[in-house]
Structures are given as structure tokens and as C-alpha cells.
Write a protein that holds these residues in place. Structure first.
Motif, mmCIF file in Angstrom:
data_model
loop_
_atom_site.group_PDB
_atom_site.id
_atom_site.type_symbol
_atom_site.label_atom_id
_atom_site.label_comp_id
_atom_site.label_asym_id
_atom_site.label_seq_id
_atom_site.Cartn_x
_atom_site.Cartn_y
_atom_site.Cartn_z
ATOM 1 N N THR A 112 19.629 -5.722 -32.526
ATOM 2 C CA THR A 112 19.567 -5.350 -33.935
ATOM 3 C C THR A 112 20.928 -5.558 -34.574
ATOM 4 O O THR A 112 21.940 -5.163 -34.007
ATOM 5 C CB THR A 112 19.141 -3.870 -34.083
ATOM 6 O OG1 THR A 112 17.898 -3.689 -33.400
ATOM 7 C CG2 THR A 112 18.988 -3.474 -35.523
ATOM 8 N N ILE A 113 20.937 -6.179 -35.762
ATOM 9 C CA ILE A 113 22.179 -6.403 -36.495
ATOM 10 C C ILE A 113 22.107 -5.620 -37.797
ATOM 11 O O ILE A 113 21.117 -5.711 -38.527
ATOM 12 C CB ILE A 113 22.390 -7.904 -36.761
ATOM 13 C CG1 ILE A 113 22.515 -8.657 -35.419
ATOM 14 C CG2 ILE A 113 23.620 -8.141 -37.637
ATOM 15 C CD1 ILE A 113 22.568 -10.145 -35.532
ATOM 16 N N ALA A 114 23.161 -4.854 -38.082
ATOM 17 C CA ALA A 114 23.286 -4.073 -39.307
ATOM 18 C C ALA A 114 22.058 -3.182 -39.531
ATOM 19 O O ALA A 114 21.428 -3.217 -40.579
ATOM 20 C CB ALA A 114 23.541 -4.968 -40.508
ATOM 21 N N LYS A 117 18.736 -5.363 -40.591
ATOM 22 C CA LYS A 117 18.823 -6.650 -41.290
ATOM 23 C C LYS A 117 18.251 -7.794 -40.463
ATOM 24 O O LYS A 117 17.687 -8.746 -40.992
ATOM 25 C CB LYS A 117 20.270 -6.978 -41.667
ATOM 26 C CG LYS A 117 20.934 -5.920 -42.514
ATOM 27 C CD LYS A 117 20.214 -5.701 -43.825
ATOM 28 C CE LYS A 117 20.926 -4.686 -44.669
ATOM 29 N NZ LYS A 117 20.109 -3.681 -45.244
ATOM 30 N N PHE A 118 18.390 -7.717 -39.137
ATOM 31 C CA PHE A 118 17.882 -8.758 -38.255
ATOM 32 C C PHE A 118 17.600 -8.117 -36.904
ATOM 33 O O PHE A 118 18.471 -7.497 -36.317
ATOM 34 C CB PHE A 118 18.928 -9.871 -38.094
ATOM 35 C CG PHE A 118 18.468 -11.022 -37.245
ATOM 36 C CD1 PHE A 118 17.781 -12.078 -37.811
ATOM 37 C CD2 PHE A 118 18.717 -11.054 -35.881
ATOM 38 C CE1 PHE A 118 17.361 -13.154 -37.035
ATOM 39 C CE2 PHE A 118 18.299 -12.116 -35.101
ATOM 40 C CZ PHE A 118 17.623 -13.166 -35.685
ATOM 41 N N ALA A 130 15.373 -8.968 -42.790
ATOM 42 C CA ALA A 130 15.229 -8.253 -44.064
ATOM 43 C C ALA A 130 15.409 -9.168 -45.269
ATOM 44 O O ALA A 130 14.774 -8.973 -46.294
ATOM 45 C CB ALA A 130 16.226 -7.101 -44.133
ATOM 46 N N GLY A 131 16.243 -10.165 -45.188
ATOM 47 C CA GLY A 131 16.524 -11.040 -46.327
ATOM 48 C C GLY A 131 15.824 -12.379 -46.203
ATOM 49 O O GLY A 131 15.004 -12.606 -45.316
ATOM 50 N N ASP A 132 16.143 -13.291 -47.144
ATOM 51 C CA ASP A 132 15.585 -14.639 -47.116
ATOM 52 C C ASP A 132 15.990 -15.361 -45.832
ATOM 53 O O ASP A 132 17.062 -15.117 -45.284
ATOM 54 C CB ASP A 132 16.089 -15.463 -48.307
ATOM 55 C CG ASP A 132 15.594 -14.941 -49.636
ATOM 56 O OD1 ASP A 132 14.688 -14.090 -49.650
ATOM 57 O OD2 ASP A 132 16.138 -15.387 -50.669
ATOM 58 N N THR A 141 13.958 -22.752 -47.362
ATOM 59 C CA THR A 141 14.104 -21.333 -47.680
ATOM 60 C C THR A 141 12.740 -20.669 -47.711
ATOM 61 O O THR A 141 11.793 -21.205 -48.275
ATOM 62 C CB THR A 141 14.783 -21.137 -49.054
ATOM 63 O OG1 THR A 141 16.035 -21.802 -49.039
ATOM 64 C CG2 THR A 141 14.996 -19.670 -49.365
ATOM 65 N N VAL A 142 12.665 -19.482 -47.095
ATOM 66 C CA VAL A 142 11.496 -18.620 -47.220
ATOM 67 C C VAL A 142 11.986 -17.357 -47.909
ATOM 68 O O VAL A 142 12.879 -16.675 -47.412
ATOM 69 C CB VAL A 142 10.866 -18.275 -45.854
ATOM 70 C CG1 VAL A 142 9.676 -17.334 -46.036
ATOM 71 C CG2 VAL A 142 10.466 -19.521 -45.096
ATOM 72 N N SER A 143 11.408 -17.052 -49.067
ATOM 73 C CA SER A 143 11.819 -15.884 -49.842
ATOM 74 C C SER A 143 11.312 -14.609 -49.180
ATOM 75 O O SER A 143 10.119 -14.482 -48.888
ATOM 76 C CB SER A 143 11.276 -15.984 -51.266
ATOM 77 O OG SER A 143 11.464 -14.757 -51.942
ATOM 78 N N ALA A 144 12.206 -13.650 -48.960
ATOM 79 C CA ALA A 144 11.821 -12.357 -48.379
ATOM 80 C C ALA A 144 10.975 -11.550 -49.354
ATOM 81 O O ALA A 144 10.147 -10.745 -48.951
ATOM 82 C CB ALA A 144 13.060 -11.568 -47.983
#
Length: 168
Positions: A112-114, A117-118, A130-132, A141-144
Motif C-alpha cells: 500500500t502506498i500513501a 492511493k495505490f 485512487a487517481g487516474d 488515460t483512464v479517468s478515476a
């Protein structure tokens, strides 16, 4: 028995026992055949037969800790330098390892990061982000938020294409 009303001094300052406090100072080494115990055996003890040290409190270093002729160094900054792989175990079970040759990281549990987040699940291998998801800045790009996919290059499909929301 030796009794002195003032300080006990040998050869001026080579060995001194201060009468008011009991402090001892020496210019030379102290050699003994029995364990060295300060206060009691749970506070600080050096075992004469092995050289092992038992410390009842924390150790505060202002420099660095060297283990086994610098095979592992812990700097005053907290940085750890190891000549071999860094392994963290719980009992006999390896939980985390950084290989000193390849730099590969092996983890027994989730990575786990942050906080969230990942994450890579140790159980399923699933990756949660968590993000794009972005590759090469703007190539893919895949939009979150929406799930929309943007692709800068050509799309090659080896099988059929189905659309859930509209007809192609």
C-alpha cells in the motif's frame, strides 16, 4: 578496608573515587572476570562469558550503529545500509525482503502506498488505484472519476468489440 574522608586518588588522576558523590573516573581500561552490572541486572548488564549486553532502557546514539563490522549500518539520520538483503520477519516467517543484488522487493502482505492511493492485494493480486491511470503523460488515460478512456495512438483489437451503453 580502605577508608578515606576525602577523594581516593591513585597516581594523581589515574583512578579517582570522588567522596561526595561516589563517582569513579579512570584514565585506563577496566578489566573484570565477572559481569558488569549498573544499578541492577535489568538496567544494564554486560555478560562476562559472552560479551552480550542487556539494556533495560532505550539507546540514544549521536553517531551511528555498526553491526558485525559494518555489515549493517544505522545512521543517526535513520538511514539503514546493509551489505546483504534486508529481511523483516515475524518469528520465523519472512514478511518483507529487499534483495541486495537485484533490488527486488518481496512482501507477504498487501503493498500500500500513501494509505489508499495505490494498493496491490496479497490475496488476489488486484491493483486498486485512487487517481487516474496515466501512461506516458497523455498516451493512455483512464479517468478515476468517470471511467472514460483516452488514447493517443491506434487501437488494434484481436477479437470482437461489445458496447454496453450504445451501439457501435
Amino acid at each position: 578496608a580502605i577508608e578515606a574522608k576525602g577523594d581516593l586518588k591513585i597516581n594523581t588522576d589515574k583512578f579517582v573515587v570522588t567522596s561526595s558523590s561516589g563517582d569513579i573516573s579512570t584514565e585506563g581500561s577496566i578489566t573484570g572476570k565477572k559481569d558488569l552490572i549498573i544499578k541492577d541486572s535489568n538496567t544494564f548488564k554486560v555478560f562476562s562469558d559472552s560479551g552480550n549486553v542487556k539494556i533495560g532502557g532505550h539507546v540514544d546514539l549521536t553517531s551511528y550503529l555498526s553491526i558485525n563490522s559494518d555489515n549493517c549500518l544505522i545512521a543517526d539520520t535513520g538511514a539503514i545500509t546493509a551489505k546483504n538483503s534486508l529481511t523483516i520477519k515475524s518469528g520465523a516467517t519472512q514478511k518483507f525482503k529487499v534483495d541486495h543484488t537485484s533490488g527486488s522487493i518481496t512482501a507477504e502482505g498487501d503493498v500500500t502506498i500513501a494509505t489508499n492511493k495505490f494498493t496491490v492485494s496479497a490475496t488476489t493480486g488486484d491493483v486498486t488505484q485512487a487517481g487516474d491511470l496515466t501512461i506516458a503523460t497523455d498516451k493512455f488515460t483512464v479517468s478515476a472519476t468517470t471511467g472514460d478512456v483516452e488514447q493517443a495512438g491506434d487501437l488494434t483489437v484481436g477479437g470482437g468489440i461489445e458496447s454496453i451503453n450504445s451501439i457501435l
